[in-house]
Design a protein around this motif. Structure first.
Motif, short mmCIF file in Angstrom:
data_model
loop_
_atom_site.label_atom_id
_atom_site.label_comp_id
_atom_site.label_asym_id
_atom_site.label_seq_id
_atom_site.Cartn_x
_atom_site.Cartn_y
_atom_site.Cartn_z
N UNK A 7 33.18 47.21 39.83
CA UNK A 7 32.23 46.40 40.60
C UNK A 7 32.31 44.93 40.25
N UNK A 8 33.40 44.49 39.62
CA UNK A 8 33.47 43.11 39.14
C UNK A 8 34.82 42.48 39.42
N UNK A 9 34.77 41.23 39.88
CA UNK A 9 35.94 40.36 39.99
C UNK A 9 35.52 39.03 39.39
N UNK A 10 36.22 38.59 38.34
CA UNK A 10 35.78 37.41 37.59
C UNK A 10 36.93 36.44 37.38
N UNK A 11 36.57 35.20 37.07
CA UNK A 11 37.56 34.20 36.70
C UNK A 11 37.47 33.93 35.21
N UNK A 12 38.62 33.66 34.60
CA UNK A 12 38.72 33.50 33.15
C UNK A 12 39.57 32.29 32.81
N UNK A 13 39.06 31.44 31.94
CA UNK A 13 39.85 30.41 31.29
C UNK A 13 40.26 31.00 29.96
N UNK A 14 41.54 31.32 29.82
CA UNK A 14 42.01 32.06 28.65
C UNK A 14 41.53 31.46 27.33
N UNK A 15 40.95 32.33 26.50
CA UNK A 15 40.49 32.00 25.16
C UNK A 15 39.36 30.97 25.14
N UNK A 69 36.45 30.90 28.20
CA UNK A 69 35.25 31.54 28.75
C UNK A 69 35.54 32.23 30.07
N UNK A 70 34.69 33.23 30.39
CA UNK A 70 34.63 33.85 31.69
C UNK A 70 33.60 33.12 32.55
N UNK A 71 33.75 33.23 33.86
CA UNK A 71 32.67 32.79 34.74
C UNK A 71 31.54 33.80 34.66
N UNK A 72 30.43 33.49 35.32
CA UNK A 72 29.36 34.47 35.44
C UNK A 72 29.88 35.67 36.23
N UNK A 73 29.42 36.86 35.87
CA UNK A 73 29.92 38.08 36.49
C UNK A 73 29.71 38.07 38.00
N UNK A 74 30.77 38.42 38.72
CA UNK A 74 30.71 38.49 40.19
C UNK A 74 30.68 39.95 40.62
N UNK A 75 29.68 40.32 41.38
CA UNK A 75 29.55 41.70 41.85
C UNK A 75 30.36 41.91 43.11
N UNK A 76 31.40 42.72 42.99
CA UNK A 76 32.24 43.05 44.14
C UNK A 76 32.80 44.44 43.92
N UNK A 77 32.40 45.39 44.75
CA UNK A 77 32.85 46.78 44.62
C UNK A 77 34.26 46.91 45.19
N UNK A 78 35.16 47.45 44.36
CA UNK A 78 36.54 47.63 44.81
C UNK A 78 37.02 49.02 44.42
N UNK A 79 38.19 49.42 44.94
CA UNK A 79 38.67 50.79 44.77
C UNK A 79 40.07 50.81 44.17
N UNK A 80 40.34 51.87 43.42
CA UNK A 80 41.70 52.10 42.94
C UNK A 80 42.62 52.44 44.11
N UNK A 81 43.91 52.15 43.94
CA UNK A 81 44.94 52.49 44.93
C UNK A 81 44.66 51.87 46.30
N UNK A 82 44.05 50.69 46.29
CA UNK A 82 43.78 49.94 47.50
C UNK A 82 44.24 48.50 47.30
N UNK A 83 44.98 47.98 48.27
CA UNK A 83 45.44 46.59 48.17
C UNK A 83 44.31 45.61 48.47
N UNK A 84 44.24 44.57 47.65
CA UNK A 84 43.31 43.46 47.87
C UNK A 84 44.08 42.15 47.79
N UNK A 85 43.75 41.22 48.66
CA UNK A 85 44.40 39.91 48.64
C UNK A 85 43.51 38.95 47.86
N UNK A 86 44.06 38.42 46.77
CA UNK A 86 43.35 37.47 45.91
C UNK A 86 43.90 36.07 46.16
N UNK A 87 42.99 35.10 46.24
CA UNK A 87 43.37 33.70 46.43
C UNK A 87 42.65 32.86 45.39
N UNK A 88 43.40 31.96 44.73
CA UNK A 88 42.82 31.11 43.69
C UNK A 88 43.38 29.70 43.84
#
Length: 210
Positions: free
Chosen positions: A101-109, A111-130
């Motif tokens: 239920x989470x998709x988050x952004x991370x600055x390595x070592x 901090x993380x952003x605040x938790x983002x609630x997004x329900x997703x599924x295994x074995x399903x393609x999602x297009x991510x854009x950053x």
């Protein structure tokens, strides 16, 4: 009988594989397997796109554990050189993270952003854009082939601009987690300047197994 052979190929020379994780192109899809718990696990496009650009890719998780170390997605500004703390391959990431239920952004070592609630599924393609633009980082995710785009909250931190480097993909830290990637694009000022769908023209004869 009952044996399926998959065609495995190497990546193009424009890609650089980081120190950790197993990456392989199999039947036209880039697959990642977390063979160790070392972090990060990055692969990047070693071309100069400047400081501000967008990466877009299709991402699918095929195994998962509800754990902070479970993560995978896209990244920008990956620096292969050591930073002030001596760490290499540090980047800004947009990833599936922690649970289904989470998709988050991370600055390595850092901090993380605040938790983002997004329900997703295994074995399903999602297009991510950053996208990175100075200190501002934005991200979105959509089930591939649909139009219901989820926009993460804009992330504007001074530390974001400290990251410089290349766009690419991020694998999981949790041992045993597998992920797949396809249709990678890098955009500058809205125009596609790099793309890779991992399809390689092959000339492989039929195999006879004995």
């Amino acid at each position: 009988q009952d044996v399926q052979l998959e065609h495995a190929t190497g990546l193009s020379s424009e890609w650089t594989i980081g120190a950790n994780g197993v990456w392989a192109v199999i039947d036209g899809v880039l697959k990642h397997y977390a063979d160790t718990g070392l972090d990060p696990k990055h692969i990047w496009i070693q071309k100069d796109f400047g400081q501000d650009y967008t990466i877009r890719a299709d991402v699918m998780m095929t195994t998962w554990l509800n754990d902070d170390l479970s993560r995978s997605g896209v990244m920008i500004r990956c620096n292969p050189e050591a930073d002030s703390k001596g760490s290499t391959e540090m980047a800004l990431n947009l990833m599936f993270h922690d649970d289904l239920n989470s998709v988050d952004m991370l600055n390595d070592h850092i901090e993380w952003t605040s938790k983002s609630d997004y329900a997703w599924e295994l074995n399903q393609w999602y297009t991510m854009t950053m996208t990175g633009a100075g200190t501002l980082v934005t991200g979105s995710i959509v089930k591939t082939g649909t139009a219901d785009v989820f926009e993460l909250a804009p992330w504007d931190k001074a530390t974001n601009s400290e990251r410089i480097g290349y766009p690419g993909l991020a694998g999981s830290t949790q041992i045993g987690i597998t992920s797949q990637f396809d249709n990678v694009e890098v955009l500058v000022n809205g125009s596609v300047v790099f793309s890779d769908n991992f399809d390689v023209a092959v000339d492989v004869s039929n195999w006879s197994l004995y």
